[in-house]
Design a protein around this motif. Structure first.
Motif, PDB file in Angstrom:
ATOM      1  N   VAL A   1     -23.504  96.530  46.383  1.00 12.09           N
ATOM      2  CA  VAL A   1     -22.478  96.577  45.335  1.00 12.09           C
ATOM      3  C   VAL A   1     -21.368  97.539  45.730  1.00 12.09           C
ATOM      4  CG1 VAL A   1     -22.028  97.101  42.909  1.00 12.09           C
ATOM      5  CG2 VAL A   1     -24.149  95.950  43.564  1.00 12.09           C
ATOM      6  N   ALA A   2     -21.743  98.678  46.327  1.00 12.15           N
ATOM      7  CA  ALA A   2     -20.740  99.657  46.739  1.00 12.15           C
ATOM      8  C   ALA A   2     -19.806  99.068  47.799  1.00 12.15           C
ATOM      9  CB  ALA A   2     -21.420 100.918  47.266  1.00 12.15           C
ATOM     10  N   GLN A   3     -20.361  98.334  48.765  1.00 10.69           N
ATOM     11  CA  GLN A   3     -19.523  97.711  49.795  1.00 10.69           C
ATOM     12  C   GLN A   3     -18.584  96.673  49.192  1.00 10.69           C
ATOM     13  OE1 GLN A   3     -22.120  96.195  52.853  1.00 10.69           O
ATOM     14  NE2 GLN A   3     -23.041  98.191  53.244  1.00 10.69           N
ATOM     15  N   ARG A   4     -19.113  95.883  48.262  1.00 14.81           N
ATOM     16  CA  ARG A   4     -18.264  94.890  47.600  1.00 14.81           C
ATOM     17  C   ARG A   4     -17.142  95.568  46.814  1.00 14.81           C
ATOM     18  NH1 ARG A   4     -16.826  89.757  47.950  1.00 14.81           N
ATOM     19  NH2 ARG A   4     -19.009  89.140  48.296  1.00 14.81           N
ATOM     20  N   TYR A   5     -17.478  96.657  46.145  1.00 14.73           N
ATOM     21  CA  TYR A   5     -16.463  97.386  45.376  1.00 14.73           C
ATOM     22  C   TYR A   5     -15.355  97.909  46.293  1.00 14.73           C
ATOM     23  CZ  TYR A   5     -14.185 101.340  43.157  1.00 14.73           C
ATOM     24  OH  TYR A   5     -13.241 102.219  42.708  1.00 14.73           O
TER      25      TYR A   5
ATOM     26  N   THR B   1     -13.168  95.055  47.490  1.00 18.63           N
ATOM     27  CA  THR B   1     -12.398  94.463  46.393  1.00 18.63           C
ATOM     28  C   THR B   1     -11.317  95.412  45.899  1.00 18.63           C
ATOM     29  OG1 THR B   1     -14.326  93.173  45.687  1.00 18.63           O
ATOM     30  CG2 THR B   1     -12.559  93.484  44.072  1.00 18.63           C
ATOM     31  N   GLN B   2     -11.655  96.682  45.753  1.00 14.95           N
ATOM     32  CA  GLN B   2     -10.690  97.658  45.243  1.00 14.95           C
ATOM     33  C   GLN B   2      -9.467  97.758  46.143  1.00 14.95           C
ATOM     34  OE1 GLN B   2      -9.693  98.925  42.603  1.00 14.95           O
ATOM     35  NE2 GLN B   2     -10.651 100.930  42.270  1.00 14.95           N
ATOM     36  N   GLY B   3      -9.688  97.721  47.453  1.00 18.44           N
ATOM     37  CA  GLY B   3      -8.551  97.801  48.372  1.00 18.44           C
ATOM     38  C   GLY B   3      -7.583  96.651  48.176  1.00 18.44           C
TER      39      GLY B   3
ATOM     40  N   MET C   1      -3.300  96.248  40.895  1.00 21.42           N
ATOM     41  CA  MET C   1      -4.357  96.305  39.884  1.00 21.42           C
ATOM     42  C   MET C   1      -5.462  97.251  40.360  1.00 21.42           C
ATOM     43  SD  MET C   1      -4.554  92.225  38.925  1.00 21.42           S
ATOM     44  CE  MET C   1      -4.378  91.724  40.643  1.00 21.42           C
ATOM     45  N   ARG C   2      -6.313  97.646  39.416  1.00 19.46           N
ATOM     46  CA  ARG C   2      -7.394  98.570  39.752  1.00 19.46           C
ATOM     47  C   ARG C   2      -8.692  98.082  39.113  1.00 19.46           C
ATOM     48  NH1 ARG C   2      -7.692 103.827  41.418  1.00 19.46           N
ATOM     49  NH2 ARG C   2      -5.417 103.993  41.317  1.00 19.46           N
ATOM     50  N   VAL C   3      -9.778  98.146  39.886  1.00 24.14           N
ATOM     51  CA  VAL C   3     -11.103  97.764  39.389  1.00 24.14           C
ATOM     52  C   VAL C   3     -11.745  98.971  38.722  1.00 24.14           C
ATOM     53  CG1 VAL C   3     -13.395  96.912  40.008  1.00 24.14           C
ATOM     54  CG2 VAL C   3     -11.376  96.047  41.218  1.00 24.14           C
ATOM     55  N   ALA C   4     -12.116  98.814  37.452  1.00 19.28           N
ATOM     56  CA  ALA C   4     -12.781  99.893  36.721  1.00 19.28           C
ATOM     57  C   ALA C   4     -14.290  99.752  36.755  1.00 19.28           C
ATOM     58  CB  ALA C   4     -12.302  99.929  35.267  1.00 19.28           C
ATOM     59  N   ALA C   5     -14.796  98.513  36.902  1.00 22.77           N
ATOM     60  CA  ALA C   5     -16.244  98.283  36.919  1.00 22.77           C
ATOM     61  C   ALA C   5     -16.538  97.029  37.718  1.00 22.77           C
ATOM     62  CB  ALA C   5     -16.789  98.143  35.496  1.00 22.77           C
ATOM     63  N   LEU C   6     -17.706  97.041  38.376  1.00 28.94           N
ATOM     64  CA  LEU C   6     -18.159  95.877  39.140  1.00 28.94           C
ATOM     65  C   LEU C   6     -19.646  95.702  38.890  1.00 28.94           C
ATOM     66  CD1 LEU C   6     -17.479  93.685  41.269  1.00 28.94           C
ATOM     67  CD2 LEU C   6     -18.146  95.337  43.024  1.00 28.94           C
ATOM     68  N   ARG C   7     -20.047  94.456  38.565  1.00 27.90           N
ATOM     69  CA  ARG C   7     -21.443  94.197  38.213  1.00 27.90           C
ATOM     70  C   ARG C   7     -21.995  93.042  39.038  1.00 27.90           C
ATOM     71  NH1 ARG C   7     -18.656  95.183  33.637  1.00 27.90           N
ATOM     72  NH2 ARG C   7     -18.144  92.964  33.357  1.00 27.90           N
ATOM     73  N   LEU C   8     -23.259  93.179  39.397  1.00 28.38           N
ATOM     74  CA  LEU C   8     -24.020  92.113  40.046  1.00 28.38           C
ATOM     75  C   LEU C   8     -25.251  91.863  39.184  1.00 28.38           C
ATOM     76  CD1 LEU C   8     -24.618  90.238  42.497  1.00 28.38           C
ATOM     77  CD2 LEU C   8     -25.849  92.181  43.518  1.00 28.38           C
ATOM     78  N   ASP C   9     -25.417  90.642  38.669  1.00 25.43           N
ATOM     79  CA  ASP C   9     -26.556  90.394  37.784  1.00 25.43           C
ATOM     80  C   ASP C   9     -27.765  89.909  38.579  1.00 25.43           C
ATOM     81  OD1 ASP C   9     -26.250  87.665  38.301  1.00 25.43           O
ATOM     82  OD2 ASP C   9     -25.220  87.255  36.408  1.00 25.43           O
ATOM     83  N   GLU C  10     -28.855  89.656  37.879  1.00 27.83           N
ATOM     84  CA  GLU C  10     -30.105  89.263  38.517  1.00 27.83           C
ATOM     85  C   GLU C  10     -29.990  87.925  39.247  1.00 27.83           C
ATOM     86  OE1 GLU C  10     -32.745  90.997  38.795  1.00 27.83           O
ATOM     87  OE2 GLU C  10     -32.349  92.661  37.406  1.00 27.83           O
ATOM     88  N   ARG C  11     -29.077  87.073  38.820  1.00 27.75           N
ATOM     89  CA  ARG C  11     -28.898  85.770  39.460  1.00 27.75           C
ATOM     90  C   ARG C  11     -27.997  85.838  40.684  1.00 27.75           C
ATOM     91  NH1 ARG C  11     -25.998  82.631  37.019  1.00 27.75           N
ATOM     92  NH2 ARG C  11     -24.970  84.126  35.653  1.00 27.75           N
TER      93      ARG C  11
END
Length: 265
Positions: A170-174, A177-179, A186-196
């Motif tokens: 998740v940290a790598q994806r953030y 994506t943030q860059g 724009m700025r990403v405030a939250a990033l989520r990965l669910d169980e699926r």
């Protein structure tokens, strides 16, 4: 007459014997003597070093420290080092001391060195909180979860979440994506990965962007290229943007029950 007598006398004179060769010891004796000399020299050196170590192995009296000490206190470091101060100056195990210090919460890594004649010097490097993880965890700049239950979580940190063990993913994806989002204003405030395995992000404007499980990078590109232009002037009216369409996206309006959809032009 006298000359002939001298000649006969010299004929029977004892001849000088050739010099005897020096006495040769058997090979195994020569090698044994060589090994014995080398062993004696080695034992002498080891003994001298042992005596020097014994003379220098004084009790540790002083522990000096340096570091930022914003989240870690000198008292915590002193407590971690205390069990090892019973050892002498030379016999103290610096690697074990370093590991003990690095087990302290908020310590990223440490350096430990001897300072003659009877002190240890400790340099402490603290963790840098880069993101919040789930409810109260903290991730460092390498995407590692170093605090699971933080008593104080800085409000400005981005909020990342996901199943157990996905912190680094998740940290790598953030970061990637943030860059790209910052380049688009724009700025990403939250990033989520669910169980699926589905991804979803919140912008600092309050808009949620649903990216789904497949073609995440392509959908993010399409959001930046097309959808962001459409919603740029209506951010306060939008709840979410759903990018899980093959050639378009759907917009969820705050004051509408049914979402509006749009296609790429």
């Amino acid at each position: 007459m006298n000359l002939q007598w001298l000649t006969r006398r010299n004929r029977y004179k004892k001849r000088a014997l050739p010099d005897k060769p020096p006495r040769q010891w058997p090979k195994f004796i020569r090698e044994w003597r060589l090994y014995a000399r080398r062993t004696a020299l080695l034992l002498l050196i080891v003994g001298a070093l042992g005596a020097l170590t014994w003379a220098l192995d004084r009790p540790i009296r002083v522990i000096s420290m340096d570091g930022a000490f914003q989240r870690v206190s000198p008292g915590q470091i002193e407590k971690a080092v205390a069990p090892f101060t019973k050892a002498g100056f030379m016999s103290a195990d610096l690697d074990r001391i370093q590991r003990a210090i690095e087990s302290v919460s908020w310590v990223d890594h440490a350096r430990v060195s001897r300072s003659f004649p009877n002190s240890l010097h400790v340099t402490v490097f603290e963790e840098t909180a880069a993101a919040r993880w789930n409810e109260s965890g903290l991730l460092n700049t390498r995407g590692e979860l170093f605090v699971r239950q933080a008593t104080h979580v800085p409000a400005e940190l981005p909020r990342l979440s996901g199943p157990e063990g996905t912190e680094s993913l998740v940290a790598q994806r953030y970061l990637s994506t943030q860059g790209r989002m910052l380049e688009a204003g724009m700025r990403v405030a939250a990033l989520r990965l669910d169980e699926r395995g589905a991804w979803e992000m919140d912008l600092d404007s309050g808009v949620t962007v649903r990216l789904g499980r497949r073609d995440v990078d392509e959908r993010l590109d399409r959001f930046i290229r097309t959808a962001s232009q459409v919603i740029a002037h209506r951010l306060n009216d939008i709840t979410y943007v759903d990018m899980r369409y093959s050639n378009g996206f759907a917009i969820g309006w705050r004051n509408s029950q049914a979402p509006a959809s749009a296609r790429d032009s």
